[in-house]
Scaffold this active site. Structure first.
Site, mmCIF file in Angstrom:
data_model
loop_
_atom_site.group_PDB
_atom_site.id
_atom_site.type_symbol
_atom_site.label_atom_id
_atom_site.label_comp_id
_atom_site.label_asym_id
_atom_site.label_seq_id
_atom_site.Cartn_x
_atom_site.Cartn_y
_atom_site.Cartn_z
ATOM 1 N N HIS A 175 0.818 -1.221 0.000
ATOM 2 C CA HIS A 175 0.000 0.000 0.000
ATOM 3 C C HIS A 175 0.849 1.268 0.000
ATOM 4 O O HIS A 175 0.345 2.352 -0.293
ATOM 5 C CB HIS A 175 -0.997 0.000 1.168
ATOM 6 C CG HIS A 175 -0.410 0.236 2.523
ATOM 7 N ND1 HIS A 175 -0.182 -0.783 3.418
ATOM 8 C CD2 HIS A 175 -0.015 1.367 3.137
ATOM 9 C CE1 HIS A 175 0.319 -0.274 4.530
ATOM 10 N NE2 HIS A 175 0.434 1.031 4.388
ATOM 11 N N ASP A 205 0.355 -7.656 1.426
ATOM 12 C CA ASP A 205 0.704 -6.243 1.547
ATOM 13 C C ASP A 205 2.220 -6.034 1.598
ATOM 14 O O ASP A 205 2.724 -5.253 2.407
ATOM 15 C CB ASP A 205 0.043 -5.628 2.791
ATOM 16 C CG ASP A 205 0.096 -4.095 2.776
ATOM 17 O OD1 ASP A 205 0.266 -3.519 1.679
ATOM 18 O OD2 ASP A 205 -0.010 -3.486 3.847
ATOM 19 N N SER A 288 4.584 2.599 7.887
ATOM 20 C CA SER A 288 4.308 1.430 7.047
ATOM 21 C C SER A 288 5.513 1.044 6.215
ATOM 22 O O SER A 288 6.104 1.874 5.524
ATOM 23 C CB SER A 288 3.134 1.721 6.102
ATOM 24 O OG SER A 288 1.914 1.643 6.778
ATOM 25 N N LEU A 346 -8.895 -22.851 -7.073
ATOM 26 C CA LEU A 346 -9.850 -23.948 -7.277
ATOM 27 C C LEU A 346 -10.593 -23.798 -8.596
ATOM 28 O O LEU A 346 -11.096 -24.771 -9.145
ATOM 29 C CB LEU A 346 -10.864 -23.975 -6.127
ATOM 30 C CG LEU A 346 -10.316 -24.307 -4.744
ATOM 31 C CD1 LEU A 346 -11.413 -24.134 -3.694
ATOM 32 C CD2 LEU A 346 -9.763 -25.722 -4.715
#
Length: 458
Positions: A175, A205, A288, A346
């Site tokens: 991000h 992330d 972050s 799947l």
């Protein structure tokens, strides 16, 4: 819903009262209050923070009361200031020094050179004809002179973890770099470097950048996040509020080794769950992508988010989260090698069983009343692993690999623990009858067409 021709199910959406976690790359440049129409161009403007002086103000009543007592004090001469000169009484600092060399200080000094600020630059449209318009120039002619300029959109942190010749590799959050037109890195010494995105992964992330690392001498090492203990010291290093406060250090403890939190995409839709390290070390916007380290100077996590408030708006402090280093290493190795993370699929679209009414569970799915959790298959791609294993529309998956499936996010979490060509057992209900099968995961998630509605393709 993936099956647009089917109207058997009502379009329902679960409301969630979970606490919200916030990623911290959005450090916007402040607008000048005197400008009624703020300029769009921001460039590398430093964040301005209002600092409150640490001065306690007296209450008005207290001042008045104290003043009256002072004026009525007849014994004031008993405490009069003595007469004398001001030539004596010079003050000096003590010659006693304290050699501060704690384990935390040693840990910080060993890795601070590997810490960087990551600047997200994005194209912003600007027009050079604005001044001309003030003198009668038409908007159409001025628009022709408009051009796109790179401007700072946000800032985050990063960690230099590897050097290969003159190339240095940096791990940060996805991000932090999301939506970027270009990236720039500011080293701990203040040098600015152009950065290139190697790869990114929205699920975990995480992202990897590379720069010319000639001037970078320090490389951080990763510790084993499985070996950390609750209560041990944890140090967070990053650039809170941007590069102006680069390599800021905060100290706390490990509050929890494996805490499960919800993850969301940019639209706010829940995309799954993440198992993270919880810490009370202060984490703020701009942290972050920074490092959570132990007292040995090893990176045990990459800080990514915190709980800022609960659903009632109550402020929350000391609840930050970091992606465990063991998962970080696994992901960044794949990003450097392939530019992306390859995960099995799947080949189905599905909805939560909780979104299906009790009447429809009985009449359409024919489920026993004891089955209350799982996911409903809405379609299975031809030739997909699920189709080959016998799954079809309206089957209800309740277990995978021996783990119970409660909703879409848990299905994804369990599925993503496997690799391509792994075989996994699955329990499901078909027309109300319980069945088991083995699914060979031969298809990757990148082969699927993603949907834009709430139904997930996996």
């Amino acid at each position: 819903m993936a099956d647009n021709n089917n109207n058997d199910f009502n379009n329902q959406q679960n409301e969630s009262n979970q606490q919200t976690t916030q990623g911290f790359n959005d450090q916007q440049a402040p607008q000048q209050p005197s400008d009624p129409q703020p300029k769009k161009k921001r460039g590398l403007t430093l964040t301005k923070v209002a600092v409150t002086a640490a001065v306690a103000g007296l209450l008005g009543g207290g001042v008045a009361y104290g003043g009256i007592n002072y004026l009525n004090n007849s014994g004031i001469n008993d405490t009069a200031v003595p007469a004398g000169t001001n030539k004596t009484g010079n003050t000096k600092t003590s010659n006693v020094t304290v050699n501060v060399n704690s384990q935390s200080t040693k840990a910080f000094n060993s890795v601070k050179g590997a810490m960087v600020s990551v600047i997200n630059l994005q194209n912003q449209s600007s027009s050079s004809g604005t001044l001309g318009e003030l003198f009668g120039q038409s908007s159409s002619s001025s628009a022709s002179s408009s051009k796109s300029e790179l401007e700072e959109a946000s800032e985050g942190s990063g960690v230099v973890y590897k050097k290969d010749g003159n190339t240095a590799y940096i791990v940060t959050n996805n991000h932090v770099v999301s939506g970027s037109s270009a990236l720039r890195v500011v080293t701990s010494s203040g040098k600015q470097l152009q950065a290139k995105l190697v790869g990114k992964d929205a699920v975990t992330d995480l992202a990897v950048l590379k720069v010319n690392g000639t001037s970078l001498k320090t490389v951080a090492s990763f510790g084993n996040s499985d070996k950390i203990k609750v209560g041990e010291t944890a140090l967070a290093i990053g650039s809170p509020l941007g590069s102006q406060y680069a390599t800021s250090l905060t100290e706390g403890i490990i509050s929890a080794k494996k805490r499960t939190i919800e993850t969301t995409n940019s639209a706010g839709t829940q995309t799954g769950n993440a198992t993270v390290i919880q810490t009370d070390a202060a984490i703020n916007p701009g942290n972050s992508g920074g490092a959570l380290i132990n007292v040995g100077g090893q990176v045990i996590g990459i800080t990514s988010s915190k709980i800022a408030s609960d659903t009632s708006g109550t402020s929350v402090e000391g609840m930050g989260f970091a992606i465990p280093s063991n998962e970080v290493v696994n992901i960044i190795n794949q990003l450097v090698k392939n530019g992306k993370v390859v995960r099995p699929a799947l080949g189905i679209t599905y909805v939560d069983l909780a979104n299906v009414s009790s009447d429809q569970r009985k009449s359409i799915l024919k489920l026993p009343t004891s089955v209350t959790n799982g996911v409903v298959v809405m379609s299975a791609n031809s030739g997909s692993p699920a189709k080959k294993a016998g799954l079809s529309k309206y089957d209800v998956i309740t277990e995978m690999g021996g783990h119970k499936i409660s909703d879409q996010s848990t299905l994804r979490d369990i599925l993503y623990k496997y690799k391509l060509n792994d075989t996994v057992s699955m329990t499901y209900y078909h027309n109300g009858k319980k069945k088991t099968t083995n699914v060979k995961l031969t298809e990757s998630s990148s082969q699927l067409k993603t949907t834009t509605n709430e139904n997930s393709a996996s």
